[in-house]
Enzyme design. Structure first.
Site, mmCIF file in Angstrom:
data_model
loop_
_atom_site.group_PDB
_atom_site.id
_atom_site.type_symbol
_atom_site.label_atom_id
_atom_site.label_comp_id
_atom_site.label_asym_id
_atom_site.label_seq_id
_atom_site.Cartn_x
_atom_site.Cartn_y
_atom_site.Cartn_z
ATOM 1 N N THR A 13 -86.462 31.243 60.165
ATOM 2 C CA THR A 13 -85.595 32.330 60.610
ATOM 3 C C THR A 13 -85.147 33.186 59.428
ATOM 4 O OG1 THR A 13 -83.587 30.976 60.422
ATOM 5 C CG2 THR A 13 -84.728 30.982 62.555
ATOM 6 N N GLY A 14 -84.886 34.462 59.716
ATOM 7 C CA GLY A 14 -84.275 35.352 58.728
ATOM 8 C C GLY A 14 -85.231 35.977 57.733
ATOM 9 N N ALA A 15 -86.488 36.182 58.096
ATOM 10 C CA ALA A 15 -87.482 36.714 57.160
ATOM 11 C C ALA A 15 -87.606 38.224 57.294
ATOM 12 C CB ALA A 15 -88.831 36.041 57.380
ATOM 13 N N ILE A 21 -85.347 34.886 50.502
ATOM 14 C CA ILE A 21 -85.743 33.482 50.464
ATOM 15 C C ILE A 21 -86.699 33.157 51.605
ATOM 16 C CG2 ILE A 21 -84.877 31.125 50.794
ATOM 17 C CD1 ILE A 21 -82.367 31.971 49.235
ATOM 18 N N SER A 157 -74.381 27.849 51.465
ATOM 19 C CA SER A 157 -73.773 28.490 50.308
ATOM 20 C C SER A 157 -72.436 27.838 50.047
ATOM 21 C CB SER A 157 -73.585 29.989 50.576
ATOM 22 O OG SER A 157 -72.819 30.586 49.550
ATOM 23 N N TYR A 166 -68.177 34.288 55.806
ATOM 24 C CA TYR A 166 -69.481 33.768 55.394
ATOM 25 C C TYR A 166 -69.357 32.317 54.942
ATOM 26 C CZ TYR A 166 -73.805 33.298 52.676
ATOM 27 O OH TYR A 166 -75.003 32.877 52.161
#
Length: 255
Positions: A13-15, A21, A157, A166
């Site tokens: 996910t998130g590409a 990353i 994170s 976040y």
């Protein structure tokens, strides 16, 4: 390297950007013998300082295919609670069952205790925490890989100060993912979280880069490829005994 029909399938996910990353993870897994389905969300990148990378999906598909794999790009807003099931449905229909779930997506807008809006707080938790839970749940419900083959990996994170929504939502992501190591033990899958530290994906100022390099014993910034190499190891048979861990892969910056 296995033939395309013999390759396991990873969902990443998130590409959304080639500098990110997730793009490095997609590329590295394809090189390691995986087919790869991946998600992206152009609206998120478009409202961030770095802007939209319009050609990323096509370039990533080409990279996977050049490595001998099959690829699927799915645009999906993971703030929508229906999106995880829809993404898995698309991936299964096109490429087959998912063996590895690698979650690199995020909502990340800097704000603190005094200036975070309720809307921003809720969106961070919808994307970073709720979508993580729903993706893990969907993975478990559809899981068909042999015991010991399945993998769940999430990126986290340690940001906290002036990064309230976040950081808080990433902490929730940690707990959700690590719970899977126990709750999904009957499936024989591993579940781990990676904290990559400060990785240079285009968001760091020159001043911040210098500070990070100075604070890192290895004397350089982390790269997306560093992250992808760890994912490839965790997804390999050799990484199958690592489970339920929050792994720091940051050049020693927290030592």
């Amino acid at each position: 390297m296995p033939e395309s029909g013999d390759r396991p399938l990873a969902l990443v996910t998130g590409a959304g950007r080639m500098a990110g990353i997730a793009a490095a993870v997609v590329t590295r897994l394809a090189e390691a013998g995986w087919d790869v389905a991946f998600t992206y969300w152009r609206s998120y990148d478009a409202r961030m300082p770095w802007g939209e990378d319009a050609g990323a999906a096509g370039e990533l598909r080409a990279r996977v295919e050049a490595a001998g794999g099959r690829a699927l790009a799915v645009e999906a807003d993971l703030a929508d609670p229906a999106a995880p099931a829809a993404v898995f449905g698309r991936a299964e229909e096109a490429l087959g069952p998912v063996t590895a779930l690698v979650m690199c997506h995020c909502e990340s807008v800097d704000s603190g205790i005094l200036d975070t809006s309720v809307e921003s707080f809720d969106r961070h938790f919808a994307v970073n925490a709720r979508a993580t839970w729903l993706l893990v749940r969907e993975y478990a419900l559809r899981h068909r890989a042999a015991p010991g083959a399945g993998r769940i990996i999430a990126f986290t994170s340690d940001h906290t100060v002036f990064n309230l929504p976040y950081g808080a939502s990433k902490a929730a992501l940690d707990r959700i993912t690590l719970a899977a190591a126990r709750e999904l033990a009957h499936l024989g899958v591993t579940a781990n979280v990676i904290n990559p530290g400060a990785v240079d994906t285009g968001w760091m100022t020159p001043e911040l880069k210098a500070q990070v390099v100075e604070a890192t014993p290895l004397g350089r910034l982390g790269t997306p490829r560093d992250c992808a190499n760890l994912v490839a190891f965790l997804c390999s048979p050799e990484g199958g005994w690592i489970n339920g861990q929050l792994l720091y892969s940051n050049g020693g910056s927290t030592a």
